[in-house]
Structure formats: C-alpha cells, structure tokens
Design an enzyme around this catalytic site. Sequence first.
Site, PDB file in Angstrom:
ATOM      1  N   ARG A 131       0.719  -1.215  -0.031  1.00 19.13           N
ATOM      2  CA  ARG A 131       0.041   0.012   0.169  1.00 19.13           C
ATOM      3  C   ARG A 131       0.978   1.172   0.037  1.00 19.13           C
ATOM      4  O   ARG A 131       0.481   2.504   0.444  1.00 19.13           O
ATOM      5  CB  ARG A 131      -1.083   0.034   1.069  1.00 19.13           C
ATOM      6  CG  ARG A 131      -1.835  -1.081   1.124  1.00 19.13           C
ATOM      7  CD  ARG A 131      -3.082  -0.849   2.122  1.00 19.13           C
ATOM      8  NE  ARG A 131      -3.911  -1.926   1.969  1.00 19.13           N
ATOM      9  CZ  ARG A 131      -3.776  -3.277   2.644  1.00 19.13           C
ATOM     10  NH1 ARG A 131      -2.873  -3.210   3.551  1.00 19.13           N
ATOM     11  NH2 ARG A 131      -4.535  -4.075   2.653  1.00 19.13           N
ATOM     12  N   LYS A 153       3.353  11.586 -11.148  1.00 17.90           N
ATOM     13  CA  LYS A 153       2.567  10.877 -11.989  1.00 17.90           C
ATOM     14  C   LYS A 153       3.166   9.205 -12.298  1.00 17.90           C
ATOM     15  O   LYS A 153       4.190   9.456 -12.906  1.00 17.90           O
ATOM     16  CB  LYS A 153       2.200  11.151 -13.246  1.00 17.90           C
ATOM     17  CG  LYS A 153       0.973  12.307 -13.383  1.00 17.90           C
ATOM     18  CD  LYS A 153       0.725  12.820 -14.838  1.00 17.90           C
ATOM     19  CE  LYS A 153      -0.288  13.978 -14.913  1.00 17.90           C
ATOM     20  NZ  LYS A 153      -0.583  14.306 -16.216  1.00 17.90           N
ATOM     21  N   GLU A 195      10.583  19.012 -25.061  1.00 19.57           N
ATOM     22  CA  GLU A 195       9.857  19.222 -23.755  1.00 19.57           C
ATOM     23  C   GLU A 195      10.291  20.457 -22.880  1.00 19.57           C
ATOM     24  O   GLU A 195       9.718  21.348 -22.224  1.00 19.57           O
ATOM     25  CB  GLU A 195       9.809  18.056 -22.903  1.00 19.57           C
ATOM     26  CG  GLU A 195       8.903  17.819 -21.868  1.00 19.57           C
ATOM     27  CD  GLU A 195       7.361  17.350 -22.280  1.00 19.57           C
ATOM     28  OE1 GLU A 195       6.177  17.686 -22.166  1.00 19.57           O
ATOM     29  OE2 GLU A 195       7.529  16.387 -23.210  1.00 19.57           O
ATOM     30  N   LYS A 237       7.525  23.577 -13.488  1.00 19.62           N
ATOM     31  CA  LYS A 237       6.586  22.461 -13.062  1.00 19.62           C
ATOM     32  C   LYS A 237       5.960  22.178 -11.755  1.00 19.62           C
ATOM     33  O   LYS A 237       5.123  22.144 -11.442  1.00 19.62           O
ATOM     34  CB  LYS A 237       6.850  21.103 -13.739  1.00 19.62           C
ATOM     35  CG  LYS A 237       5.946  20.069 -13.635  1.00 19.62           C
ATOM     36  CD  LYS A 237       6.115  18.903 -14.563  1.00 19.62           C
ATOM     37  CE  LYS A 237       5.104  17.904 -14.199  1.00 19.62           C
ATOM     38  NZ  LYS A 237       5.392  16.606 -15.287  1.00 19.62           N
ATOM     39  N   GLU A 247      -4.267  17.863 -11.109  1.00 15.54           N
ATOM     40  CA  GLU A 247      -4.757  18.125 -12.654  1.00 15.54           C
ATOM     41  C   GLU A 247      -5.939  18.457 -12.690  1.00 15.54           C
ATOM     42  O   GLU A 247      -6.656  18.158 -13.649  1.00 15.54           O
ATOM     43  CB  GLU A 247      -4.098  17.109 -13.707  1.00 15.54           C
ATOM     44  CG  GLU A 247      -4.332  17.541 -15.143  1.00 15.54           C
ATOM     45  CD  GLU A 247      -3.484  16.775 -16.033  1.00 15.54           C
ATOM     46  OE1 GLU A 247      -2.474  16.126 -15.522  1.00 15.54           O
ATOM     47  OE2 GLU A 247      -3.954  16.686 -17.210  1.00 15.54           O
ATOM     48  N   ARG A 251      -2.637  22.612 -14.186  1.00 12.25           N
ATOM     49  CA  ARG A 251      -1.696  21.754 -14.631  1.00 12.25           C
ATOM     50  C   ARG A 251      -1.993  21.581 -15.929  1.00 12.25           C
ATOM     51  O   ARG A 251      -1.205  20.976 -16.765  1.00 12.25           O
ATOM     52  CB  ARG A 251      -1.841  20.707 -13.862  1.00 12.25           C
ATOM     53  CG  ARG A 251      -0.628  19.788 -13.840  1.00 12.25           C
ATOM     54  CD  ARG A 251      -0.565  18.596 -12.561  1.00 12.25           C
ATOM     55  NE  ARG A 251       0.276  17.726 -13.088  1.00 12.25           N
ATOM     56  CZ  ARG A 251       0.656  16.613 -11.995  1.00 12.25           C
ATOM     57  NH1 ARG A 251       0.388  16.919 -10.879  1.00 12.25           N
ATOM     58  NH2 ARG A 251       1.709  15.882 -12.653  1.00 12.25           N
ATOM     59  N   ASN A 255       0.111  20.399 -20.857  1.00  9.46           N
ATOM     60  CA  ASN A 255      -0.177  19.543 -21.947  1.00  9.46           C
ATOM     61  C   ASN A 255      -0.129  20.374 -23.215  1.00  9.46           C
ATOM     62  O   ASN A 255      -0.463  20.095 -24.174  1.00  9.46           O
ATOM     63  CB  ASN A 255      -1.589  19.080 -22.019  1.00  9.46           C
ATOM     64  CG  ASN A 255      -1.540  17.935 -20.735  1.00  9.46           C
ATOM     65  OD1 ASN A 255      -0.695  17.243 -20.620  1.00  9.46           O
ATOM     66  ND2 ASN A 255      -2.803  17.790 -19.854  1.00  9.46           N
ATOM     67  N   HIS A 258       0.416  18.929 -26.607  1.00 14.06           N
ATOM     68  CA  HIS A 258       0.410  17.498 -26.226  1.00 14.06           C
ATOM     69  C   HIS A 258      -1.003  16.595 -26.940  1.00 14.06           C
ATOM     70  O   HIS A 258      -1.116  15.693 -27.078  1.00 14.06           O
ATOM     71  CB  HIS A 258       0.218  17.323 -24.780  1.00 14.06           C
ATOM     72  CG  HIS A 258       1.899  17.138 -24.045  1.00 14.06           C
ATOM     73  ND1 HIS A 258       2.422  18.079 -24.169  1.00 14.06           N
ATOM     74  CD2 HIS A 258       2.459  15.855 -23.745  1.00 14.06           C
ATOM     75  CE1 HIS A 258       3.663  17.955 -23.645  1.00 14.06           C
ATOM     76  NE2 HIS A 258       3.470  16.690 -23.243  1.00 14.06           N
ATOM     77  N   HIS A 262      -0.311  13.479 -28.882  1.00 14.68           N
ATOM     78  CA  HIS A 262      -0.683  12.385 -28.713  1.00 14.68           C
ATOM     79  C   HIS A 262      -1.355  11.736 -29.732  1.00 14.68           C
ATOM     80  O   HIS A 262      -1.313  10.477 -30.061  1.00 14.68           O
ATOM     81  CB  HIS A 262      -1.645  12.100 -27.601  1.00 14.68           C
ATOM     82  CG  HIS A 262      -0.941  12.273 -26.206  1.00 14.68           C
ATOM     83  ND1 HIS A 262      -1.697  13.227 -25.216  1.00 14.68           N
ATOM     84  CD2 HIS A 262       0.257  12.123 -25.734  1.00 14.68           C
ATOM     85  CE1 HIS A 262      -0.827  13.168 -24.242  1.00 14.68           C
ATOM     86  NE2 HIS A 262       0.359  12.686 -24.578  1.00 14.68           N
ATOM     87  N   HIS A 276       8.562  10.650 -28.064  1.00 14.67           N
ATOM     88  CA  HIS A 276       7.401  11.782 -27.522  1.00 14.67           C
ATOM     89  C   HIS A 276       7.657  13.033 -27.506  1.00 14.67           C
ATOM     90  O   HIS A 276       6.988  13.846 -27.912  1.00 14.67           O
ATOM     91  CB  HIS A 276       7.389  11.203 -26.089  1.00 14.67           C
ATOM     92  CG  HIS A 276       6.126  12.186 -25.344  1.00 14.67           C
ATOM     93  ND1 HIS A 276       4.768  12.236 -25.625  1.00 14.67           N
ATOM     94  CD2 HIS A 276       6.587  13.196 -24.373  1.00 14.67           C
ATOM     95  CE1 HIS A 276       4.510  13.076 -24.735  1.00 14.67           C
ATOM     96  NE2 HIS A 276       5.328  13.725 -24.119  1.00 14.67           N
TER      97      HIS A 276
HETATM   98 ZN    ZN Z   1       5.382  15.310 -22.557  1.00 16.00          ZN
END
Ligand code: ZN
Length: 376
Positions: A131, A153, A195, A237, A247, A251, A255, A258, A262, A276
């Site tokens: 946990r 994340k 990035e 960040k 988010e 936040r 993106n 992005h 994506h 990426h």
């Molecule tokens: Zn990214």
Amino acid sequence: MTAEVTATGAFDQLRVELGERGYDILVGPGLIERAGALMSPLLRRRQAVIVTDENVARHYLAPLRESLVEHGIAQHAVVLPPGEGTKDLAHFGRLVDDILACGIERGTMLVALGGGVVGDIAGFAAATLLRGIDFVQIPTTLLAQVDSSVGGKTALDTRFGKNLIGAFYQPRLVLADTASLATLPRREVRAGYGEIVKYGLMRDADFFGWLEAKGRALCDLERGALTRAVMVSCRMKAVIVAADEREEGDRALLNFGHTFAHALETETGFGDRLLHGEAVALGMVLAFDFAVRLGLASGQDSHRVRQHVAAAGLPTELAAIGLSGSAADRLLLHMGKDKKVRDGAITLILPRRIGDVFVMRDAPVEQLRGFLAEAA
Ligand code: ZN
Ligand code: ADP
C-alpha cells in the site's frame, strides 16, 4: 531555489512544495555516485531495491550500487528490458514479484534508475506495494529530468491506450544527474529538449529567448546551460503542480502541444518513428500555426517557434514524419480520444503569444480538420 556546495561537488536544489508529500529535486553532475549519502537521511530501513532497464544498468547500476554499499545500505536490483513495451501489466506483475522476493518491508526504499518508462512502472510499484513504500527517482533521460520527475504521475499502459492505469504518488527525493545524459543517444537528448522548449512557450518568453541563444550548447550537454534548463523547467512544473496536484486546473497547461502530439504518436504507433518529445515539438508548431489560423496568435511568433524547433533538429512538418493529407481525419479521431476530451469536444491548449497559452475547451472541429488536411 538554492545552490548547495558540498565537499564532493556542487548541485542545484529546489523543493516541490506539497506539504508532507513535498520533496527536493537535486540537479547536477555526479549525483548517482553520491546517491548513498544523499538518500541516507531519508531511509527508514537501510534497504533499497533498485529498478532499472538494461541500457541504463550497463552504465549506472554499478556506481549506484557502490554508493549504496559504501553507506551501509543493503541493496537488490531488478533489471527490466528497455522500451515502452515494458510498461504493461505482465511486466508489472513480474516486477512486483521480483521486488517482494527481495524481502521488502514498509521502510524499504525503491529506487527508480532510468527514463520515463522505468520511472512510471517503478513509481507505480512503489505506490502499490504494501500500500505504498518510499521511492527515490534518478531520472537518466533529459525528458524524465524535466518532466516526469516532477508531479508524481506513475502509470502503466493497456491495450486500450497509454497510461490508463496509474496513481499520483510523489517520490521522497529526485536526483537528476546531468552527467548521466552523456550516454543518452543524441536523438533522445533532442526529444527531451522539445519538452524544455514547451516550458518557455507556455509561460516564460524570456526563457524561450534564452533557449534561442543557448539551445545548441544545451543539446551539446554544456554543463551550465544544461543545469539551468533542467532547473528552470522543474521549477516551473513544480510551481504548477504545487498549485494543482491532481490536474484539475492550471496543470492542464503543461499539456501544451500534447493533444496534437498524442494524436501523432497514436498514428505513428508510439515507437521509434516518432519519439514523445519530437511529437511534442511538432505539436507545438501545429498549435501555433492553428492559433494563427484562428486569428489568436501572430505569424511572427509562429515563425519564430518553427525556426527554433527546426534548428534543434526536431520535426516541424507532418510530411517529415511520413504523414500526408489523408491522415487528417484519423488524427482528428485520435484527438477526440485524447484523455482531455469531454463529451466529444476537443480541448486544445493554444498560444496567444510566446510565453502565454490558454485552454480552449471547444476547439472548432471543422476548422481543425481543414487545418490538418492542409498541414499534411
Ligand atoms: Zn510530454
Ligand atoms: P523517456 O524518458 O524518454 O520516456 P525511456 O525510459 O523510454 O525514456 O528511455 C529512452 C531510451 O533511452 C531507452 O532505451 C533507455 O534504455 C535509454 N536510456 C535511458 N537513460 C539512458 C542513459 N542515461 N544513457 C543511455 N541510454 C539511456
């Protein structure tokens, strides 16, 4: 932000302010060799399990182990195959079994040594084993140093898509060893740079101007430029994440580029064809062009962005990644499936100018379709 000078060398330091989940990010060369000393004050038990991949292990597992041994920390290592394919439930199942086989307890420290893939799967293991056990992140790609090391994340992929399983789980410490980037393939360095450019375009025009001057030195891994860029990126960040850990607000601005990225990654299969960071770079160019088309941003700014992205050796055209006009409809479809989609509407982060972006909840789909068809 403070700069620390120790007997063994200098590193820069910043804190991610998340109350009792807050943690420090140290940035500088040689941190892997000093990991034992730097981790020691955080250990609840003098036992660590290192999770890494084969490529990273070849260069950095031995020095990390030595450093831990030197500080009396018992350690085990689990070495995963490299690549995004490792981030699935099958590998995760074997990973947690291997970690449990080391005889871990709640006080054991997990150490994620590697790029985003290792950070994501090891972070999720830390979040879920017993946990939740403590973990330290040692990001070894430029992308991971400026992106996934801040924000907590963790994630796995499923056949339904990327990062669909995961948790927000903060590390206790991040060691961004800039010297470890020396062995990173050049293309991966450039992708990470994409990035970094995002941070300037998103909310710091001065930083973007600095990148225009120093981007080349940075990609050549010139120490001062590299440390500064990693610090500025992490700090930006960190500030955003501290205000919006899960988010729900600002936040989302992270993106930028992005939604396009994506879609491009989905279309090209999330592989070597388009990394990426490359997708993000192209995505930002597209976002600027589309904003110009909507009368939101100036052609001058979009030209400047395109120039800089191209100078960094990153893609600025759909044709450069092998996509033609016939891909427009599919890209739009992929964009509609983006995680940020609500009720079938496409959400885009669009620029007003360099250093200023905003969330557009209901992007005009038909204009977007026309734009993509012409861009490709
Ligand atoms: Zn990214
Ligand atoms: P990202 O952080 O871009 O998501 P990955 O974890 O997929 O990255 O790593 C990209 C590739 O670079 C992988 O093949 C990984 O094994 C390799 N790699 C990561 N860090 C280093 C390094 N410091 N030196 C050499 N190769 C590395």
